[in-house]
Scaffold this active site. Structure first.
Site, PDB file in Angstrom:
ATOM      1  N   THR A 119     -23.139 -10.962  54.220  1.00  0.00           N
ATOM      2  CA  THR A 119     -22.108 -11.210  53.216  1.00  0.00           C
ATOM      3  C   THR A 119     -20.825 -10.444  53.481  1.00  0.00           C
ATOM      4  O   THR A 119     -19.727 -10.967  53.251  1.00  0.00           O
ATOM      5  CB  THR A 119     -22.652 -10.872  51.823  1.00  0.00           C
ATOM      6  OG1 THR A 119     -23.834 -11.643  51.584  1.00  0.00           O
ATOM      7  CG2 THR A 119     -21.636 -11.170  50.738  1.00  0.00           C
ATOM      8  N   ASP A 120     -20.923  -9.222  53.980  1.00  0.00           N
ATOM      9  CA  ASP A 120     -19.708  -8.439  54.197  1.00  0.00           C
ATOM     10  C   ASP A 120     -18.761  -9.130  55.178  1.00  0.00           C
ATOM     11  O   ASP A 120     -17.542  -9.166  54.970  1.00  0.00           O
ATOM     12  CB  ASP A 120     -20.020  -7.010  54.635  1.00  0.00           C
ATOM     13  CG  ASP A 120     -20.997  -6.913  55.793  1.00  0.00           C
ATOM     14  OD1 ASP A 120     -21.609  -7.929  56.175  1.00  0.00           O
ATOM     15  OD2 ASP A 120     -21.157  -5.794  56.316  1.00  0.00           O
ATOM     16  N   GLY A 121     -19.310  -9.705  56.239  1.00  0.00           N
ATOM     17  CA  GLY A 121     -18.478 -10.419  57.192  1.00  0.00           C
ATOM     18  C   GLY A 121     -17.803 -11.627  56.572  1.00  0.00           C
ATOM     19  O   GLY A 121     -16.601 -11.868  56.767  1.00  0.00           O
ATOM     20  N   ASP A 154     -20.122  -3.835  49.553  1.00  0.00           N
ATOM     21  CA  ASP A 154     -19.693  -5.214  49.316  1.00  0.00           C
ATOM     22  C   ASP A 154     -19.098  -5.402  47.928  1.00  0.00           C
ATOM     23  O   ASP A 154     -18.626  -6.501  47.599  1.00  0.00           O
ATOM     24  CB  ASP A 154     -20.876  -6.182  49.460  1.00  0.00           C
ATOM     25  CG  ASP A 154     -21.297  -6.394  50.909  1.00  0.00           C
ATOM     26  OD1 ASP A 154     -20.624  -5.874  51.812  1.00  0.00           O
ATOM     27  OD2 ASP A 154     -22.313  -7.079  51.119  1.00  0.00           O
TER      28      ASP A 154
END
EC number: 3.2.1.-
Length: 386
Positions: free
Chosen positions: A141-143, A207
């Site tokens: 998710t962070d990407g 995040d």
């Protein structure tokens, strides 16, 4: 004679006023540079070095190299960083749209599928190609959050009438992020589209990027992102209050409408430091201070102020801490130092500013992607303070 002397007096007065105004402008500019302590020329020089070391690929597509081997490897996390770095550099006058488009093309070629615009989390070089195995065709998710944010910035910077429609790409990606990476019960980001069962409620604390979620809500006119922002702020505030240090673990479990928080176990997600302030949580001072820088959130200010006060009491910042503040390692690392140095600039923590003012402009490491890239991101964010 009277009229002649009158005009001479008026002209002289105007000259004095103009000179005074110029002097004030010069003083303010110098004052800002003394405050930030980083010239745009220095930021541009660091950016060129970072590009030389880590940006790989060809004229069509480029990626951020994350390993030191002869065969390249990259991550969606790195691609997101590279895209944010490039568009932020462009905002400051030295990044190019061509480079951003090359990075975007790589992202487009490594989406999970034609029906899923999330990026596959890892690729390795196989011959002349970068490929993902079946197991690697899941998301981080962070990407995806960084990629989406960079596309919004690109649309604001260059518009979407060129070869790439940043606006449509951003909306498509944001729709898939919300559908596949946002927990429907807590409205918080999951760690990836693969997180189900016992990992359904795991949250990567770094995040909780309130600044992004505010922008996503404004850009899409979708109030669900406002709920994600509000719950992220609430979770950060709760985590901040759990320990006198203000430190947070790399991962936590957050469940229910009341956002009940529990600890994860070591090695539950990524490493033995999952429940410590490690190589994920070290980004929190940067992510949270960025929200205060852009939006003046008092919650974000209080969260990062508490962390900065903890580090101000330390002689140096080492890698990895228990949540009570015990250092787990003895070495220093820019991934931990640079976010604190940046947050000190944003909040005006003079103790930390004096101690770590050179961290952001220290020589970029040539074979250590993660700390070098975190350093570059926080340096560019510092450049926006001007």
């Amino acid at each position: 004679m009277f009229r002649r002397h009158k005009y001479q007096w008026l002209i002289g007065g105007l000259i004095i006023l103009v000179t005074f105004a110029i002097g004030i402008a010069i003083y303010n500019t110098q004052s800002q540079e003394r405050q930030i302590g980083i010239s745009s020329q220095k930021i541009q020089s660091q950016y060129r070095i970072w590009k030389k070391y880590y940006l790989k690929g060809n004229e069509i597509q480029k990626f951020v190299k994350t390993n030191n081997g002869s065969k390249n490897r990259t991550l969606s996390e790195a691609q997101g960083y590279g895209m944010v770095i490039t568009v932020m550099a462009a905002q400051q006058g030295f990044g190019s749209q061509k480079t951003f488009d090359q990075l975007t093309n790589y992202y487009l070629n490594h989406r999970i599928s034609s029906q899923n615009s999330l990026m596959a989390w890892r690729q390795n070089q196989q011959g002349e190609r970068m490929t993902s195995t079946r197991a690697e065709k899941t998301s981080a998710t962070d990407g995806d959050l960084d990629i989406a944010y960079s596309l919004i910035l690109a649309d604001k910077k260059w518009g979407s009438n060129g070869k790439l429609n940043y606006h449509e790409l951003a909306l498509q990606l944001l729709n898939d992020i919300y559908k596949r990476e946002i927990n429907p019960k807590t409205a918080l980001p999951k760690v990836g589209n693969w997180a189900h069962g016992k990992n359904e409620n795991v949250v990567r604390t770094s995040d909780l990027i309130s600044a992004y979620f505010r922008d996503f809500a404004s850009y899409t006119k979708d109030g669900r992102w406002t709920k994600t922002m509000q719950n992220s702020q609430r979770t950060l505030q709760e985590l901040s209050g759990q320990h006198r240090t203000g430190l947070m673990a790399d991962f936590v479990v957050v469940s229910g409408n009341n956002l009940n928080i529990k600890a994860v176990k070591a090695n539950q997600i990524a490493s033995k430091y999952d429940a410590q302030y490690g190589f994920n949580a070290c980004r929190i001072p940067w992510r949270v201070a960025y929200d205060y820088q852009l939006n003046h959130s008092q919650i974000s200010k209080s969260v990062v102020t508490k962390i900065d006060r903890f580090f101000a009491r330390k002689k140096n910042i080492t890698a990895i801490y228990t949540l009570d503040g015990k250092p787990m390692e003895t070495y220093e690392n820019e991934a931990f130092c640079a976010p604190v140095a940046y947050s000190a600039e944003v909040l005006g923590n003079q103790t930390l500013k004096n101690r770590y003012k050179k961290i952001l402009t220290a020589p970029i490491r040539s074979k250590d992607y993660y700390p070098a890239t975190i350093q570059m991101l926080t340096l560019l964010a510092s450049g926006e303070l001007k």
